[in-house]
Design an enzyme around this catalytic site. Structure first.
Site, PDB file in Angstrom:
ATOM      1  N   HIS A  40      -9.899  18.602  16.753  1.00 12.01           N
ATOM      2  CA  HIS A  40      -9.428  19.897  16.280  1.00 12.01           C
ATOM      3  C   HIS A  40      -8.487  19.710  15.089  1.00 12.01           C
ATOM      4  O   HIS A  40      -8.540  20.474  14.112  1.00 12.01           O
ATOM      5  CB  HIS A  40      -8.713  20.636  17.412  1.00 12.01           C
ATOM      6  CG  HIS A  40      -9.617  20.997  18.550  1.00 12.01           C
ATOM      7  ND1 HIS A  40      -9.937  22.304  18.859  1.00 12.01           N
ATOM      8  CD2 HIS A  40     -10.278  20.225  19.450  1.00 12.01           C
ATOM      9  CE1 HIS A  40     -10.737  22.329  19.905  1.00 12.01           C
ATOM     10  NE2 HIS A  40     -10.965  21.065  20.285  1.00 12.01           N
ATOM     11  N   ASP A 141      -6.159  27.925  16.151  1.00 11.97           N
ATOM     12  CA  ASP A 141      -7.316  27.427  16.872  1.00 11.97           C
ATOM     13  C   ASP A 141      -7.721  28.445  17.929  1.00 11.97           C
ATOM     14  O   ASP A 141      -6.904  28.881  18.741  1.00 11.97           O
ATOM     15  CB  ASP A 141      -6.959  26.089  17.537  1.00 11.97           C
ATOM     16  CG  ASP A 141      -8.183  25.285  17.922  1.00 11.97           C
ATOM     17  OD1 ASP A 141      -9.098  25.864  18.539  1.00 11.97           O
ATOM     18  OD2 ASP A 141      -8.215  24.087  17.619  1.00 11.97           O
ATOM     19  N   SER A 395     -18.420  14.918  14.133  1.00 15.93           N
ATOM     20  CA  SER A 395     -19.328  13.788  13.944  1.00 15.93           C
ATOM     21  C   SER A 395     -20.723  14.255  13.562  1.00 15.93           C
ATOM     22  O   SER A 395     -21.386  13.654  12.709  1.00 15.93           O
ATOM     23  CB  SER A 395     -19.388  12.941  15.221  1.00 15.93           C
ATOM     24  OG  SER A 395     -18.162  12.283  15.448  1.00 15.93           O
ATOM     25  N   GLU A 398     -20.651  15.302   9.920  1.00 23.84           N
ATOM     26  CA  GLU A 398     -20.490  14.165   9.021  1.00 23.84           C
ATOM     27  C   GLU A 398     -21.787  13.382   8.895  1.00 23.84           C
ATOM     28  O   GLU A 398     -22.173  12.955   7.802  1.00 23.84           O
ATOM     29  CB  GLU A 398     -19.343  13.283   9.509  1.00 23.84           C
ATOM     30  CG  GLU A 398     -17.981  13.927   9.301  1.00 23.84           C
ATOM     31  CD  GLU A 398     -16.866  13.279  10.105  1.00 23.84           C
ATOM     32  OE1 GLU A 398     -17.122  12.215  10.727  1.00 23.84           O
ATOM     33  OE2 GLU A 398     -15.751  13.831  10.111  1.00 23.84           O
TER      34      GLU A 398
END
Length: 490
Positions: A40, A141, A395, A398
């Protein structure tokens, strides 16, 4: 832009700057408040960088515990005068593990001690004396519903930011319907009809679940309290002024279309780890709580193109010694070299014997093991042929941006639905989520490394994401629209 490590106490929180003096327009000043876990923090750190690139003032709010961990890292080369790092207590003792098994402790303490300190900080925001303008907007958040409510109660407009995928957000938004239909998360192929637009491919095993105890293969078939709580937080995002998602319209357009009617506005601004760097002609820096081992890059330099499997199961996953052995045996059987991120706290019982097992089975030539890696640099290295991942959203994005095929073995939460999309919707990888078996690992890794179809799909997605974050692309335009939206809140 670089994020400096300057620390300011809550009593110094915000004040008027020269840009907000008499006769001048007040400056837009955003307080960015992430849930205090690595994934986060990373995502919201990239958002903060994008806002700084756009000329806004930013306060990035850590917990005391995490800011102390960041303070052990080398300071950035350049400071940013429009940025501060502040911190509040998370309410837990310093020696509390704050691990995946204790997330409920962290959630409860943030709702109480953390919430009170956050409120005090916002109330002090107009009497500050350190040269920063008052906070004019909070981006909180979305898993911390209290952060939106408290900001609005003290008169600061609040925007929710969910750091997960749009497809998982839509799934959490549909929890009430899933409960009505009795479609609870369970490791089975039984189809799910309670999430709009996903009726043709979603299974019960793909729904978000609580973390599994290390080594467990099944879950109780009941209503998961974590799922219910996340569903409530997700619905609550509709109370915020807007919702920000770290995704692109090209990647998750159908899910975004289903979400939009339930929110006041939606901004799809990802992938932020790249979009945040477009204003400075570089990718955004990390805010890692772990020290990265850059030595693995030299090891990659010595490998042939597309010959290495990169293995990282994120910052929270915990596995058993038995699961480690299955992964290790499967990887060794492929014959491919692999770079493995093995955190000190990742294997139940410790990693000493785990490291010895790696060296015994494959030796240092075939395998390199590090505690933490500079992941974005690793994924863009030509030696990397596929990514064995937990399918966390950072991930996944990316890898998608670099065009790297994935093998997804999930642990909890949104990872389960992300992995289904990787395999069945985007076709950029292989989903093995509930199975940790040598033969399955070997087969999946070989497929991801050798399939021309998977590689072509992954590279096509990468090309589109580059267009999305380029000037005039959908995500680039959404960031500009978000900045204008924030300025209009003044």
């Amino acid at each position: 832009m670089n994020l400096s490590t300057k620390t300011t106490t809550p009593a110094q929180a915000c004040t008027r700057s020269p840009t907000a003096s008499a006769g001048m327009e007040p400056a837009a000043h955003v307080l960015v408040f992430p849930w205090p876990l690595q994934g986060h923090i990373n995502c919201m750190h990239h958002l903060a960088t994008a806002l700084l690139d756009a000329g806004l003032h930013v306060t990035f709010l850590h917990t005391h515990h995490n800011l102390r961990r960041l303070a052990t890292k080398p300071a950035p080369a350049l400071s940013q005068p429009r940025l501060r790092l502040l911190s509040i207590p998370d309410g837990l003792p310093e020696d509390h593990p704050r691990s995946v098994a204790h997330l409920n402790d962290l959630m409860d303490s943030m709702r109480t001690t953390g919430s009170a300190a956050y409120r005090a900080l916002l109330l002090a925001s107009s009497s500050n004396k350190d040269g920063h303008p008052p906070v004019t907007c909070v981006i909180a958040d979305g898993v911390m519903a209290f952060a939106v409510d408290v900001a609005e109660e003290v008169g600061v407009p609040a925007i929710a930011f969910r750091t997960a995928s749009a497809c998982s957000f839509l799934t959490y938004l549909s929890v009430r319907r899933l409960v009505e239909l009795g479609e609870f998360p369970f490791p089975s192929d039984q189809p799910v009809s309670g999430v709009p637009g996903m009726e043709g491919f979603l299974r019960r095993r793909d729904l978000p679940r609580a973390p599994r105890p290390a080594g467990s293969a099944t879950d109780d078939c009941g209503v998961d309290p974590m799922l219910l709580n996340m569903g409530e937080c997700t619905v609550h995002s509709g109370e915020a002024r807007a919702l920000i998602l770290n995704t692109s319209a090209s990647m998750e357009g159908p899910a975004l279309a289903q979400i939009a009617p339930h929110m006041r506005d939606v901004f799809s601004v990802g992938p932020l780890h790249v979009a945040a760097g477009t204003g400075t002609k570089s990718t955004a820096p990390t805010a890692s709580l772990w020290r990265e081992d850059d030595g693995c890059m030299a090891w990659l330099d010595g490998q042939q193109d597309r010959s290495v499997v990169y293995v990282s199961l994120g910052s929270l996953t915990v596995i058993s010694e038995e699961q480690l052995a299955e992964f290790l045996s499967g990887l060794a059987a492929t014959g491919y070299a692999f770079l493995w991120v093995l955190r000190p706290d990742m294997v139940a019982g410790g990693t000493t014997t785990s490291l010895a097992a790696v060296k015994t089975l494959v030796g240092e030539k075939q395998a390199r093991v590090v505690h933490w890696a500079p992941q974005r640099d690793v994924l863009r290295h030509p030696a990397v042929g596929c990514f064995l991942t937990h399918a966390g959203w950072n991930s996944t994005l990316e890898a998608a941006y670099e065009g790297v095929p994935m093998v997804c073995w999930t642990f909890f939460g949104d990872q389960l639905i992300n992995s289904r999309f990787v395999d069945t919707v985007w076709r950029t990888g292989v989903d093995i989520k509930d199975v940790c078996d040598k033969a399955v690992v070997e087969k999946a890794v070989r497929e991801a490394m050798e399939s021309a179809e998977i590689r072509a799909a992954a590279q096509a997605m990468a090309r589109q994401l580059r267009l999305d974050v380029a000037d005039g692309g959908s995500s680039s335009s959404e960031i500009k629209r978000l900045v204008a939206f924030i300025r209009d809140l003044l």
